[in-house]
Scaffold this active site. Structure first.
Site, PDB file in Angstrom:
ATOM      1  N   ASP A 399     -59.452   4.834  34.377  1.00  7.88           N
ATOM      2  CA  ASP A 399     -59.755   3.400  34.315  1.00  7.88           C
ATOM      3  C   ASP A 399     -59.756   2.763  35.709  1.00  7.88           C
ATOM      4  OD1 ASP A 399     -60.184   0.891  33.174  1.00  7.88           O
ATOM      5  OD2 ASP A 399     -58.552   1.093  31.732  1.00  7.88           O
ATOM      6  N   GLU A 461     -62.885 -17.314  21.720  1.00 11.53           N
ATOM      7  CA  GLU A 461     -64.236 -17.490  22.258  1.00 11.53           C
ATOM      8  C   GLU A 461     -64.970 -16.157  22.338  1.00 11.53           C
ATOM      9  OE1 GLU A 461     -66.447 -19.431  26.190  1.00 11.53           O
ATOM     10  OE2 GLU A 461     -64.301 -18.964  26.246  1.00 11.53           O
TER      11      GLU A 461
END
Length: 631
Positions: A399, A461
């Site tokens: 990552d 959102e």
């Protein structure tokens, strides 16, 4: 046709024209009045690209201005066959016509442009011959779309922004159905793949053939008049003390610039993104096993990376007949090598392999998760690979990479080559688009490079936006390359009101392509679904042989069919707020009847039924979806 006819009269005489094997696609190459090399593209007589630039600038010479065409090779057929470990097709048969144009710049320095015309698109790349160091400075390749063209584009994030300075990670929402030429939100430009509609044709732009010596590109932020140019990574997108742009000793050959072109069905079924990648390196086929994984972090976050929770997720994988469990960040500190070996032994006894997380980063971001900075040098990697293999680990998730500069690309390639040699599977996160690497390195099971499901667990959102976002991904991000979106949740998301129905979530299991599909649902959530849904996810094929695009509109809805052996799986989802009826041509299935799973009356409910060939109409609920299996 009046537009293109008058447009061509204004040009100098065309120097050369290359056509696809079926004659539908034509590429014209010429030198314009400004002594610039340009090309145009037509399909079935309609303009796809207006005059667009070709050329490079190196520190050792300007190969973009004052040029002249010296010669063109004979057109030769390009024929190739290859297999993919986990993608939209298992066996790929490549057919193209290739031609190389020899060009000289104002100083008489030679270079060449190689074009390949396929029935489903076009690819081009440059070669600058000769000995000595060649230092890249700029590329003039452009894509000039007609005035009425539309675009579906993901903005490139600005480097060193976002959480812990981890951008860019190709984790933005798409801007959909915008006029071509709309300015990018920032100077960073737009990512690949970039999708356009040009008249009756669609165009997906990307690049391939990345060998670790070149930087990765994007579309530049300035696209005035609908003309897009190749853009460069930002200065900070480098490995620690590394270089940004390509520096090559000897001949320089660029990556391929790739354009899938045609009706939406042609583009959606295209494999050009892997057709232009290098052939596969050797990897033990016994270890090359795609398949699903259980994964606690999606819903449980950091608190779940402990021994007892991971043991429960191993049981979950075994119960679902999934071959993997992923243990995420901080496993070395929270569980430790001794207990990880105990977990790996426990998993092996249940037919499950363990995957573990690593932090790629050196000094290029501020992340603290560990193991950190443990893979930076060949000696580091050899030590860590021996460590995890001794524990019994099957693969790594790496990552937090630092961008697209040439030195960062070299780091990716080092990881790819050395994990292949070590026999470890690989997953890149917080990463660049893989650009065909899954063909060259079949053990690269998946790559994030997407605003994945985890974002939809952070804020309402992002959860609300995930419906249209998911309906966009098969048309762009997941078009050629595996995508670790980490899909499928049927039950609760902590502190979030889920925007999708269960049929939508189930459809993602077929629509999204990933060599290892990390499912987000927990054992407790999976226990709430009907037996046929659970059985579907247990028996879903781990490899696909063929794909058919049946219907769709980017960001609105999509229906695809995938074949595994003699079975066909059809899946679709609807991002609209209203129901959608979709007629399906299933003639190739004869009169088979498929087992249908779709949405029930409520958002958490399923309904079962039948879907009959040769023709059927499916009704997709708002934010809903379906799957059908034809045995």
């Amino acid at each position: 046709m009046r537009f293109i006819a008058s447009f061509l009269i204004a040009l100098p005489a065309l120097a050369h024209a290359l056509s696809s094997p079926d004659g539908q696609l034509q590429v014209d190459v010429s030198v314009n009045a400004q002594q610039q090399l340009v090309y145009t593209v037509q399909r079935a007589g309609e303009p796809v690209l207006l005059p667009s630039r070709l050329g490079l600038v190196l520190a050792q010479g300007d190969y973009a201005h004052g040029v002249k065409l010296v010669s063109a090779s004979k057109v030769k057929p390009h024929r190739e066959q290859y297999t993919l470990a986990a993608s939209k097709k298992r066996r790929v048969d490549v057919r193209a016509n290739e031609q190389t144009f020899s060009v000289a710049n104002a100083a008489g320095q030679p270079f060449s442009v190689t074009l390949r015309a396929f029935n489903d698109g076009l690819a081009l790349r440059y070669t600058v011959p000769g000995a000595g160091r060649k230092q890249f400075q700029d590329e003039l390749t452009s894509f000039a779309f007609p005035p009425d063209a539309r675009a579906w584009l993901q903005p490139m994030s600005v480097a060193k922004t976002g959480w812990k300075r981890t951008n860019p990670s190709y984790e933005e929402h798409y801007q959909m159905d915008i006029p071509a030429g709309t300015p990018a939100p920032s100077h960073a430009g737009w990512v690949f793949p970039a999708l356009f509609r040009s008249g009756a044709n669609w165009v997906a732009l990307t690049e391939a053939g990345m060998d670790g010596r070149f930087h990765a590109s994007r579309l530049a932020s300035d696209s005035t008049g609908g003309t897009y140019r190749i853009g460069l990574p930002e200065a900070s997108e480098v490995n620690t003390h590394g270089h940004l742009l390509a520096q090559v000793d000897g001949p320089l050959t660029t990556p391929w610039r790739v354009l899938a072109i045609g009706p939406l069905k042609t583009v959606m079924e295209s494999t050009l993104g892997t057709d232009l990648a290098a052939p596969a390196v050797a990897f033990d086929p016994a270890k090359l096993q795609p398949g699903p994984a259980s994964w606690s972090w999606a819903l449980l976050k950091d608190e779940g990376t402990v021994f007892e929770v991971q043991k429960r997720f191993i049981d979950h994988a075994a119960d679902m007949h999934w071959p993997y469990t992923l243990v995420d960040a901080d496993w070395d500190r929270k569980i430790g090598d001794a207990k990880m070996k105990e977990l790996a032994d426990y998993a092996r006894a249940k037919g499950v392999g363990l995957l573990v997380w690593y932090n790629s980063s050196g000094a290029w971001n501020d992340t603290e998760y560990s193991p950190k900075s443990a893979l930076l040098t060949p000696a580091d990697r050899a030590r860590e690979f021996a460590r995890v293999k001794a524990i019994g680990i099957r693969g790594l998730k790496v990552d937090f990479f630092g961008g697209d500069g040439a030195s960062m690309q070299a780091y990716y390639l080092d990881l790819l080559k050395e994990t292949a040699a070590a026999g470890l599977l690989l997953n890149f996160h917080g990463a660049t688009l893989p650009r065909g690497w899954s063909r060259t390195f079949p053990h690269l099971m998946t790559v994030e490079a997407v605003k994945g499901f985890e974002f939809a667990t952070f804020t309402q959102e992002d959860q609300d936006a995930v419906v249209r976002h998911a309906a966009m991904l098969p048309f762009a991000r997941n078009l050629f390359d595996p995508m670790d979106f980490t899909p499928v949740v049927f039950h609760d998301i902590p502190n979030i009101q889920r925007a999708t129905r269960n049929g939508f979530e189930l459809a993602e299991s077929v629509l999204f392509l990933s060599g290892i599909q990390h499912y987000a649902e927990t054992p407790e959530g999976m226990a709430t679904v009907p037996a046929d849904v659970k059985g579907f996810l247990r028996e879903l094929p781990r490899r696909w042989d063929e794909v058919r695009f049946l219907a769709g509109e980017p960001g609105r809805f999509v229906v695809l069919a995938r074949r595994a052996g003699t079975q066909w799986f059809v899946a679709g989802l609807n991002a609209d707020d209203t129901p959608r009826e979709v007629p399906l041509d299933l003639a190739w299935l004869g009169r088979r009847r498929g087992e249908l799973i779709t949405d029930g009356a409520g958002p958490r409910e399923f309904a079962s039924g039948r879907l009959a060939a040769p023709a059927a109409t499916v009704t997709l609920a708002p934010h809903g979806g379906f799957v059908a299996r034809f045995r």
